[in-house]
Scaffold this motif. Sequence first.
Motif, PDB file in Angstrom:
ATOM      1  N   ASN A 177     -11.370 -15.588   0.503  1.00  0.00           N
ATOM      2  CA  ASN A 177      -9.961 -15.454   0.862  1.00  0.00           C
ATOM      3  C   ASN A 177      -9.792 -14.003   1.273  1.00  0.00           C
ATOM      4  O   ASN A 177      -9.556 -13.126   0.445  1.00  0.00           O
ATOM      5  N   ASN A 178      -9.953 -13.752   2.563  1.00  0.00           N
ATOM      6  CA  ASN A 178     -10.037 -12.373   3.059  1.00  0.00           C
ATOM      7  C   ASN A 178      -8.767 -11.572   2.804  1.00  0.00           C
ATOM      8  O   ASN A 178      -8.825 -10.368   2.513  1.00  0.00           O
ATOM      9  N   THR A 179      -7.620 -12.220   2.905  1.00  0.00           N
ATOM     10  CA  THR A 179      -6.367 -11.499   2.676  1.00  0.00           C
ATOM     11  C   THR A 179      -6.266 -11.015   1.237  1.00  0.00           C
ATOM     12  O   THR A 179      -5.753  -9.930   0.962  1.00  0.00           O
ATOM     13  N   LEU A 180      -6.783 -11.817   0.306  1.00  0.00           N
ATOM     14  CA  LEU A 180      -6.790 -11.403  -1.094  1.00  0.00           C
ATOM     15  C   LEU A 180      -7.540 -10.091  -1.272  1.00  0.00           C
ATOM     16  O   LEU A 180      -7.072  -9.182  -1.955  1.00  0.00           O
ATOM     17  N   PHE A 181      -8.700  -9.973  -0.651  1.00  0.00           N
ATOM     18  CA  PHE A 181      -9.482  -8.755  -0.827  1.00  0.00           C
ATOM     19  C   PHE A 181      -8.845  -7.556  -0.132  1.00  0.00           C
ATOM     20  O   PHE A 181      -9.043  -6.419  -0.555  1.00  0.00           O
ATOM     21  N   SER A 182      -8.067  -7.795   0.893  1.00  0.00           N
ATOM     22  CA  SER A 182      -7.284  -6.707   1.482  1.00  0.00           C
ATOM     23  C   SER A 182      -6.233  -6.206   0.494  1.00  0.00           C
ATOM     24  O   SER A 182      -5.993  -5.000   0.370  1.00  0.00           O
ATOM     25  N   ILE A 183      -5.620  -7.138  -0.228  1.00  0.00           N
ATOM     26  CA  ILE A 183      -4.635  -6.766  -1.252  1.00  0.00           C
ATOM     27  C   ILE A 183      -5.310  -5.978  -2.371  1.00  0.00           C
ATOM     28  O   ILE A 183      -4.801  -4.940  -2.815  1.00  0.00           O
ATOM     29  N   ILE A 184      -6.470  -6.451  -2.831  1.00  0.00           N
ATOM     30  CA  ILE A 184      -7.168  -5.749  -3.908  1.00  0.00           C
ATOM     31  C   ILE A 184      -7.622  -4.370  -3.444  1.00  0.00           C
ATOM     32  O   ILE A 184      -7.544  -3.386  -4.193  1.00  0.00           O
ATOM     33  N   SER A 185      -8.082  -4.249  -2.207  1.00  0.00           N
ATOM     34  CA  SER A 185      -8.486  -2.942  -1.682  1.00  0.00           C
ATOM     35  C   SER A 185      -7.319  -1.965  -1.677  1.00  0.00           C
ATOM     36  O   SER A 185      -7.486  -0.782  -2.008  1.00  0.00           O
ATOM     37  N   LYS A 186      -6.137  -2.470  -1.333  1.00  0.00           N
ATOM     38  CA  LYS A 186      -4.959  -1.601  -1.348  1.00  0.00           C
ATOM     39  C   LYS A 186      -4.627  -1.162  -2.767  1.00  0.00           C
ATOM     40  O   LYS A 186      -4.245  -0.012  -2.996  1.00  0.00           O
ATOM     41  N   LEU A 187      -4.784  -2.064  -3.721  1.00  0.00           N
ATOM     42  CA  LEU A 187      -4.550  -1.697  -5.121  1.00  0.00           C
ATOM     43  C   LEU A 187      -5.532  -0.613  -5.563  1.00  0.00           C
ATOM     44  O   LEU A 187      -5.164   0.338  -6.259  1.00  0.00           O
ATOM     45  N   TYR A 188      -6.785  -0.738  -5.155  1.00  0.00           N
ATOM     46  CA  TYR A 188      -7.781   0.269  -5.518  1.00  0.00           C
ATOM     47  C   TYR A 188      -7.446   1.635  -4.918  1.00  0.00           C
ATOM     48  O   TYR A 188      -7.676   2.680  -5.551  1.00  0.00           O
ATOM     49  N   LYS A 189      -6.902   1.635  -3.716  1.00  0.00           N
ATOM     50  CA  LYS A 189      -6.529   2.903  -3.079  1.00  0.00           C
ATOM     51  C   LYS A 189      -5.367   3.578  -3.814  1.00  0.00           C
ATOM     52  O   LYS A 189      -5.213   4.800  -3.747  1.00  0.00           O
TER      53      LYS A 189
END
Length: 348
Positions: free
Chosen positions: A57-69
């Motif tokens: 679920n590519n959009t999910l990992f975009s959300i998680i990447s933003k959280l990590y930033k």
Amino acid sequence: MNTLYIVMPSASQEFKSFIHSLTDDLNTIFIEEESNLPDLKNKKILFALELDDCGFNNTLFSIISKLYKRGKDSLNNSSAILIVQSPNELYTKSLSQNIIFLLNQIGCSFIGHPLVEATKDLNNFMTWKKRLNLELDNIYFQRSKKLIKNFMKKHYERIENPNILALHASSYETSNTLMLWNMVKENLTNCTINEFHVENGTITDCKGCSYIACKHYSENDSCFYGGTITKELLPSIKKADCIIWICPNYNDAISAKLMAVINRLTVLYRKMKFYDKSIFSIIVSGNSGSDSVVKQLIGALNINKGFHIPPNFSLMATANDPKSILNVGDIDSKAKEFADHIMDNIKK
């Protein structure tokens, strides 16, 4: 935390309707993409995920990447659950283990049994159908509804003077993992600490008894094999508020003896729930792969057996030669910080 934040990226209309029907009696905020990602500290969060044929679920990992930033505390004091749906019979468990690991690293905790998974044709609910005599889609709905209800009402309080059980299967003469545990242990105060060394000959892996047989042994505080595990270890686990799993990385996996302990927990699991017991882990890898071991612990103990995972529940390090853990940068301060973290997060 009366509002449920629902992260639901790239979902079909059918799945959206399902999640809405589960949460129509709650105050909810839906998040479908990273562009509208609010502050998620101090929140209760449902990750409602539909996977593609590859388990992504590519959009999910975009959300998680933003959280990590946003930083390592971007989910500070938050907790989460998951509903994961796959178009085939694969990926629901592996994806969930990965998501829990990633979110835990940035401050998120997880109640025991935090996942409802739905595989193709809902075949993973067939065992529930035998017990409940309901249609599979009804079971899916009821299991999901119960998860959300339990999650919303669950509240943890810190335990004063906790009972801590540390499990290991290593040698003090050569184990970097045990050396790191000792550094942590030296900084644990106002608690009772028991250690259990799972030695050769003290444990046999689960025989795989029938449910009825296992239940019978459980009711009599016993097991098919009996022995040290039944007489000493299982009572210690029953008594403990917190269990620390001391796990060297053996071929990117938990050691066979500790895995046997997890398998043998089933006889105790038949008799009691582990929701109010916290787990932590200390993992040292010779080269890499500590995250592989952590994910095994998440799958076996949090998803399957129902232990509570506090935020940042694992201390990981890389050290190869004997005693080389002593040369890892700032290892003394990391050990002390982890000990303080344990004491702050043993809750029920």
